[in-house]
Design an enzyme around this catalytic site. Structure first.
Site, PDB file in Angstrom:
ATOM      1  N   PRO A  13       0.789  -1.228   0.000  1.00 36.12           N
ATOM      2  CA  PRO A  13       0.000   0.000   0.000  1.00 36.12           C
ATOM      3  C   PRO A  13       0.827   1.287   0.000  1.00 36.12           C
ATOM      4  O   PRO A  13       1.848   1.367   0.690  1.00 36.12           O
ATOM      5  CB  PRO A  13      -0.792  -0.082   1.304  1.00 36.12           C
ATOM      6  N   ASN A  14       0.352   2.226  -0.754  1.00 34.85           N
ATOM      7  CA  ASN A  14       0.881   3.599  -0.840  1.00 34.85           C
ATOM      8  C   ASN A  14       2.160   3.722  -1.657  1.00 34.85           C
ATOM      9  O   ASN A  14       2.608   4.834  -1.929  1.00 34.85           O
ATOM     10  CB  ASN A  14       1.089   4.216   0.562  1.00 34.85           C
ATOM     11  N   ARG A  21       5.175  11.110  -2.343  1.00 34.02           N
ATOM     12  CA  ARG A  21       4.835  10.834  -0.942  1.00 34.02           C
ATOM     13  C   ARG A  21       6.091  10.971  -0.078  1.00 34.02           C
ATOM     14  O   ARG A  21       7.075  10.256  -0.288  1.00 34.02           O
ATOM     15  CB  ARG A  21       4.333   9.397  -0.875  1.00 34.02           C
ATOM     16  N   TYR A  26      11.337   8.873   1.267  1.00 33.46           N
ATOM     17  CA  TYR A  26      11.340   7.841   0.217  1.00 33.46           C
ATOM     18  C   TYR A  26      12.001   8.279  -1.091  1.00 33.46           C
ATOM     19  O   TYR A  26      12.140   7.464  -2.008  1.00 33.46           O
ATOM     20  CB  TYR A  26       9.901   7.388  -0.061  1.00 33.46           C
ATOM     21  N   ASN A  77       8.202  -5.532  -0.976  1.00 27.19           N
ATOM     22  CA  ASN A  77       8.143  -4.413  -0.045  1.00 27.19           C
ATOM     23  C   ASN A  77       6.687  -4.358   0.413  1.00 27.19           C
ATOM     24  O   ASN A  77       5.835  -3.807  -0.280  1.00 27.19           O
ATOM     25  CB  ASN A  77       8.550  -3.100  -0.728  1.00 27.19           C
ATOM     26  N   ALA A  80       3.303  -0.747   4.795  1.00 33.67           N
ATOM     27  CA  ALA A  80       2.775  -0.753   6.168  1.00 33.67           C
ATOM     28  C   ALA A  80       2.290  -2.141   6.598  1.00 33.67           C
ATOM     29  O   ALA A  80       2.262  -2.448   7.801  1.00 33.67           O
ATOM     30  CB  ALA A  80       1.642   0.259   6.291  1.00 33.67           C
ATOM     31  N   GLU A 101      12.805  -9.408   1.600  1.00 30.25           N
ATOM     32  CA  GLU A 101      12.019  -8.255   2.068  1.00 30.25           C
ATOM     33  C   GLU A 101      12.834  -6.981   1.832  1.00 30.25           C
ATOM     34  O   GLU A 101      14.026  -6.941   2.156  1.00 30.25           O
ATOM     35  CB  GLU A 101      11.750  -8.446   3.576  1.00 30.25           C
ATOM     36  N   HIS A 103      12.854  -2.656   2.254  1.00 27.17           N
ATOM     37  CA  HIS A 103      12.289  -1.373   2.681  1.00 27.17           C
ATOM     38  C   HIS A 103      13.186  -0.262   2.178  1.00 27.17           C
ATOM     39  O   HIS A 103      14.414  -0.318   2.371  1.00 27.17           O
ATOM     40  CB  HIS A 103      12.165  -1.297   4.205  1.00 27.17           C
ATOM     41  N   ARG A 110      13.220   4.885  12.436  1.00 29.24           N
ATOM     42  CA  ARG A 110      11.936   5.589  12.430  1.00 29.24           C
ATOM     43  C   ARG A 110      11.101   5.192  13.657  1.00 29.24           C
ATOM     44  O   ARG A 110      11.636   4.695  14.641  1.00 29.24           O
ATOM     45  CB  ARG A 110      11.226   5.307  11.104  1.00 29.24           C
TER      46      ARG A 110
END
Ligand code: DQA
Length: 152
Positions: A13-14, A21, A26, A77, A80, A101, A103, A110
């Protein structure tokens, strides 16, 4: 293309908003830019690439079910959903193929809620905080795992 190992690159998502964004976190590359980088890397590494994004958990899970028989490895990825989704982790666990995985940001620098991943315990490898280059690094690692027929 027959005989090339195939890799599904899945984005959660996103990530469709990449480039606009939170660019301080990012960066300014769009998801299309990332797909282009992945296509270049896959061509160089001799991998067949399928690059997808969805904002819907059920869609990601359905694609992972297809991947059980259709692809040789998965780069994901989960965005969230990394931190929330047992269902996504279960779908990944049901696949006897290597999972890497990724990110873009360093999640460990964070908020605390980003420090836990439901995906990491079942991942062959994890690439965190390397920006969008992380996708290329993941494909490079995947090429090695698939060449050595490493399952997990
Ligand atoms: C992310 C990190 C997640 O915590 C966040 O929810 C994302 C993107 C990353 O690529 O840095 O959407 O997975």
């Amino acid at each position: 293309m027959m005989g090339m190992p195939s890799v599904l690159v899945l984005n959660g998502p996103n990530l469709n908003l990449l480039g606009t964004r939170e660019p301080a976190v990012y960066g300014y590359e769009t998801l299309d830019d990332v797909a282009g980088r992945c296509r270049e890397a896959a061509a160089r590494l001799g991998l067949a690439l399928d690059f997808r994004q969805s904002n819907a958990e059920h869609q990601l899970i359905d694609w992972l079910h297809e991947a059980r028989t259709q692809v040789d490895g998965i780069v994901i990825n989960p965005a969230a959903l990394t931190h929330t989704s047992v269902a996504l982790a279960d779908a990944l666990s049901a696949i006897a193929k290597p999972v890497i995985e990724v990110h873009i940001s360093n999640v460990h620098k964070r908020e605390a809620f980003r420090h836990h991943s439901f995906v990491s315990p079942i991942a062959s490898g994890i690439i965190v905080g390397c920006g969008t280059q992380g996708y290329v690094l993941a494909l490079e690692r995947m090429a090695v795992l698939l060449a050595n027929e490493v399952v997990s």
